[in-house]
Design a protein around this motif. Sequence first.
Motif, PDB file in Angstrom:
ATOM      1  N   ALA A 346      27.460  30.723  47.769  1.00  5.93           N
ATOM      2  CA  ALA A 346      28.641  31.599  47.752  1.00  5.93           C
ATOM      3  C   ALA A 346      29.362  31.437  46.419  1.00  5.93           C
ATOM      4  CB  ALA A 346      29.585  31.252  48.894  1.00  5.93           C
ATOM      5  N   CYS A 347      29.842  32.540  45.882  1.00  4.50           N
ATOM      6  CA  CYS A 347      30.599  32.468  44.638  1.00  4.50           C
ATOM      7  C   CYS A 347      32.003  31.948  44.929  1.00  4.50           C
ATOM      8  CB  CYS A 347      30.635  33.830  43.956  1.00  4.50           C
ATOM      9  SG  CYS A 347      31.754  34.998  44.755  1.00  4.50           S
ATOM     10  N   THR A 348      32.798  31.834  43.887  1.00  4.25           N
ATOM     11  CA  THR A 348      34.155  31.289  44.033  1.00  4.25           C
ATOM     12  C   THR A 348      34.983  32.116  45.010  1.00  4.25           C
ATOM     13  OG1 THR A 348      34.028  30.467  41.793  1.00  4.25           O
ATOM     14  CG2 THR A 348      36.224  30.709  42.711  1.00  4.25           C
ATOM     15  N   GLY A 349      34.884  33.431  44.913  1.00  2.00           N
ATOM     16  CA  GLY A 349      35.587  34.308  45.849  1.00  2.00           C
ATOM     17  C   GLY A 349      37.080  34.434  45.567  1.00  2.00           C
ATOM     18  N   SER A 350      37.748  35.188  46.444  1.00  2.00           N
ATOM     19  CA  SER A 350      39.140  35.570  46.184  1.00  2.00           C
ATOM     20  C   SER A 350      40.110  34.387  46.200  1.00  2.00           C
ATOM     21  CB  SER A 350      39.581  36.632  47.193  1.00  2.00           C
ATOM     22  OG  SER A 350      39.438  36.121  48.506  1.00  2.00           O
ATOM     23  N   ALA A 352      39.997  31.845  44.418  1.00  2.00           N
ATOM     24  CA  ALA A 352      40.250  31.346  43.063  1.00  2.00           C
ATOM     25  C   ALA A 352      39.787  32.298  41.964  1.00  2.00           C
ATOM     26  CB  ALA A 352      39.563  29.991  42.884  1.00  2.00           C
ATOM     27  N   CYS A 353      39.263  33.454  42.331  1.00  2.00           N
ATOM     28  CA  CYS A 353      38.794  34.403  41.317  1.00  2.00           C
ATOM     29  C   CYS A 353      39.482  35.750  41.539  1.00  2.00           C
ATOM     30  CB  CYS A 353      37.275  34.571  41.388  1.00  2.00           C
ATOM     31  SG  CYS A 353      36.671  35.865  40.280  1.00  2.00           S
ATOM     32  N   GLY A 354      40.117  36.245  40.506  1.00  2.00           N
ATOM     33  CA  GLY A 354      40.881  37.487  40.610  1.00  2.00           C
ATOM     34  C   GLY A 354      40.020  38.699  40.914  1.00  2.00           C
ATOM     35  N   LYS A 355      38.719  38.615  40.649  1.00  2.00           N
ATOM     36  CA  LYS A 355      37.838  39.767  40.901  1.00  2.00           C
ATOM     37  C   LYS A 355      37.326  39.808  42.343  1.00  2.00           C
ATOM     38  CE  LYS A 355      36.221  40.479  36.203  1.00  2.00           C
ATOM     39  NZ  LYS A 355      36.966  39.409  35.526  1.00  2.00           N
ATOM     40  N   GLY A 356      37.533  38.739  43.074  1.00  2.00           N
ATOM     41  CA  GLY A 356      36.955  38.629  44.413  1.00  2.00           C
ATOM     42  C   GLY A 356      37.613  39.547  45.432  1.00  2.00           C
ATOM     43  N   LEU A 357      36.797  40.250  46.188  1.00  2.00           N
ATOM     44  CA  LEU A 357      37.301  41.101  47.266  1.00  2.00           C
ATOM     45  C   LEU A 357      37.405  40.328  48.575  1.00  2.00           C
ATOM     46  CD1 LEU A 357      35.182  44.332  46.596  1.00  2.00           C
ATOM     47  CD2 LEU A 357      37.591  43.958  46.055  1.00  2.00           C
ATOM     48  N   ILE A 382      26.262  34.979  49.283  1.00  4.56           N
ATOM     49  CA  ILE A 382      27.484  35.694  49.661  1.00  4.56           C
ATOM     50  C   ILE A 382      28.304  35.886  48.390  1.00  4.56           C
ATOM     51  CG2 ILE A 382      29.575  35.607  51.112  1.00  4.56           C
ATOM     52  CD1 ILE A 382      27.357  33.392  52.512  1.00  4.56           C
ATOM     53  N   SER A 383      28.480  37.139  47.985  1.00  5.91           N
ATOM     54  CA  SER A 383      29.119  37.425  46.698  1.00  5.91           C
ATOM     55  C   SER A 383      30.358  38.279  46.928  1.00  5.91           C
ATOM     56  CB  SER A 383      28.124  38.157  45.783  1.00  5.91           C
ATOM     57  OG  SER A 383      28.618  38.177  44.465  1.00  5.91           O
ATOM     58  N   ALA A 384      31.456  37.848  46.335  1.00  2.00           N
ATOM     59  CA  ALA A 384      32.727  38.550  46.567  1.00  2.00           C
ATOM     60  C   ALA A 384      32.917  39.736  45.641  1.00  2.00           C
ATOM     61  CB  ALA A 384      33.887  37.571  46.423  1.00  2.00           C
ATOM     62  N   CYS A 385      31.983  39.963  44.719  1.00  2.00           N
ATOM     63  CA  CYS A 385      31.982  41.182  43.904  1.00  2.00           C
ATOM     64  C   CYS A 385      30.583  41.332  43.304  1.00  2.00           C
ATOM     65  CB  CYS A 385      33.089  41.155  42.842  1.00  2.00           C
ATOM     66  SG  CYS A 385      32.609  40.490  41.238  1.00  2.00           S
ATOM     67  N   PRO A 386      30.263  42.491  42.719  1.00  2.00           N
ATOM     68  CA  PRO A 386      28.874  42.705  42.263  1.00  2.00           C
ATOM     69  C   PRO A 386      28.452  41.853  41.065  1.00  2.00           C
ATOM     70  CG  PRO A 386      30.060  44.800  42.534  1.00  2.00           C
ATOM     71  CD  PRO A 386      31.075  43.717  42.625  1.00  2.00           C
ATOM     72  N   ARG A 387      29.357  41.098  40.459  1.00  2.00           N
ATOM     73  CA  ARG A 387      28.955  40.312  39.283  1.00  2.00           C
ATOM     74  C   ARG A 387      27.968  39.208  39.615  1.00  2.00           C
ATOM     75  NH1 ARG A 387      32.948  40.754  34.828  1.00  2.00           N
ATOM     76  NH2 ARG A 387      32.515  38.605  34.275  1.00  2.00           N
ATOM     77  N   SER A 388      27.917  38.781  40.848  1.00  2.00           N
ATOM     78  CA  SER A 388      26.873  37.866  41.302  1.00  2.00           C
ATOM     79  C   SER A 388      26.831  36.557  40.513  1.00  2.00           C
ATOM     80  CB  SER A 388      25.513  38.596  41.209  1.00  2.00           C
ATOM     81  OG  SER A 388      24.489  37.832  41.751  1.00  2.00           O
ATOM     82  N   CYS A 389      27.997  35.956  40.293  1.00  5.17           N
ATOM     83  CA  CYS A 389      28.063  34.730  39.477  1.00  5.17           C
ATOM     84  C   CYS A 389      27.260  33.564  40.064  1.00  5.17           C
ATOM     85  CB  CYS A 389      29.505  34.250  39.348  1.00  5.17           C
ATOM     86  SG  CYS A 389      30.574  35.368  38.483  1.00  5.17           S
ATOM     87  N   ALA A 390      27.194  33.486  41.378  1.00  5.79           N
ATOM     88  CA  ALA A 390      26.621  32.287  41.993  1.00  5.79           C
ATOM     89  C   ALA A 390      25.097  32.282  41.997  1.00  5.79           C
ATOM     90  CB  ALA A 390      27.138  32.134  43.424  1.00  5.79           C
TER      91      ALA A 390
HETATM   92  S1  SF4 Z   1      30.930  37.124  41.793  1.00  3.57           S
HETATM   93 FE1  SF4 Z   1      32.846  38.215  41.358  1.00  3.57          FE
HETATM   94  S2  SF4 Z   1      34.317  37.381  42.811  1.00  3.57           S
HETATM   95 FE2  SF4 Z   1      32.584  35.980  42.752  1.00  3.57          FE
HETATM   96  S3  SF4 Z   1      33.186  34.448  41.240  1.00  3.57           S
HETATM   97 FE3  SF4 Z   1      32.000  36.024  40.156  1.00  3.57          FE
HETATM   98  S4  SF4 Z   1      33.520  37.445  39.369  1.00  3.57           S
HETATM   99 FE4  SF4 Z   1      34.535  36.209  40.930  1.00  3.57          FE
END
Ligand code: SF4
Length: 447
Positions: A346-350, A352-357, A382-390
Amino acid sequence: MRDRPTSVDLPAPRPSACPGLLRIVQALDGGICRVKLAGGVLSSTQARAIAEAAEHCASGVLELTNRSNLQIRGVLPGQQVELIECLRAAGLGPSNPAADDVRNLLLSPAAGLDPQALLDTRPLAAALLELLQNTPALHGLSAKFAIQLDGGEALAMLEHPHDIWLSALPGSPARLAFGLAGCPGDAPLGVINAEQAVPLVEQLLLLFLQLAGNEHSRMRQLLSVIPASQLLQQLQTRLPFAVQAAPIDWQRKPVSQHAPIGIYPQQQAGLCMVAAAARLGRIDAGQLRALADLAEQQGDASLRLTPWQGLLLPNIPEQSADKLLHALAELGLLTDVQEPLSHLIACTGSAACGKGLSDSKADALRLAERLRTSTARPQVHISACPRSCAAAHTAPFTLLASSAGHYQLYQRTPEAAGFGQLQASAMTIDEAGDWFAAHCATGNSDA
Ligand code: SF4
């Protein structure tokens, strides 16, 4: 005379959204400092230094990244300089301060230890890192530009695309297949002898920078305007040796893409590696300090981070391995493949990340709880936005947030690009848990 430079000697970090050791990037939970580890290796002394710095200058939360690096989260206002100095004093900075961004070289966490390895990549990796750090012309590479050096280990990440990859071939003398903008499983562009790797990479990088200019920062972008065959022709004119033709029948042996968990054999008699996963890629400073103690008591006083956001203790006497695995579980690390959380990213998510939905980490914990009541053990990102950081790769399943608490469910298929085939367009995390329970076969985490 000073024996090391202070912060006033440091060049201003280049503008970039990527955190580095010298570029602390702000997030909702404070600053993020990324510590790049050569070969993913951390000595116990360095681990303690990081733990202390993370507690004193930051929140104490540590993230293990999918490039075998480590991030300190929650860096406090006014503590950045002290944090950087502590890390550099522990030998964790680049040899050249201008070169922090370009230290992106991924090895197997079992480099030099894996019984199936065709080549001990560590000496070559050291030479490549020296090249990257000590060649000012290469410091213009993007902070995301990355190289993979694969020694043929069984424990290898073969799903993360890299701008350049090199992979050992069987036979003698040692040779390496290489390719661009992909993974060692892809068709190679050419073959070289192992001792030609440093000049090849040097000329390839210089050619990339010359052709890419300011328009393209990644190899895949350059290949969208220049065919790989043409790039190879130009590269050949710069080299004092001939690149050998790529073998048509060579295919990097597939290996398990599951996060390593448990006890793994080593080529060194009587020794083994013990691996564990971190809960959603995070540990805290206390756990890192305890890991340093275990590495000293049971192993060779070193830890290796893995691209599965976990870690491994090398050179453990075989008779101590079970006890160590138990100690890692006691520490709160994941040592059982039946634990659903060990298959979730799972990415950081909302939080701690301003982009997270969505709060992807909290939702991952809830999904794991739901899965514990079933036999399904799916690999889910599990990604909170399409950037797919994790995840640098496409996971078998992706839950992509569409709004707070709702996700699109994708399943990886050979024919579908991106995250794969859309299976559901708006699921709650509980509905996703029920879907996996109904669709994933017992004991098959890829199903
Ligand atoms: S995938 Fe999106 S919401 Fe998740 S950490 Fe990266 S930028 Fe933030």
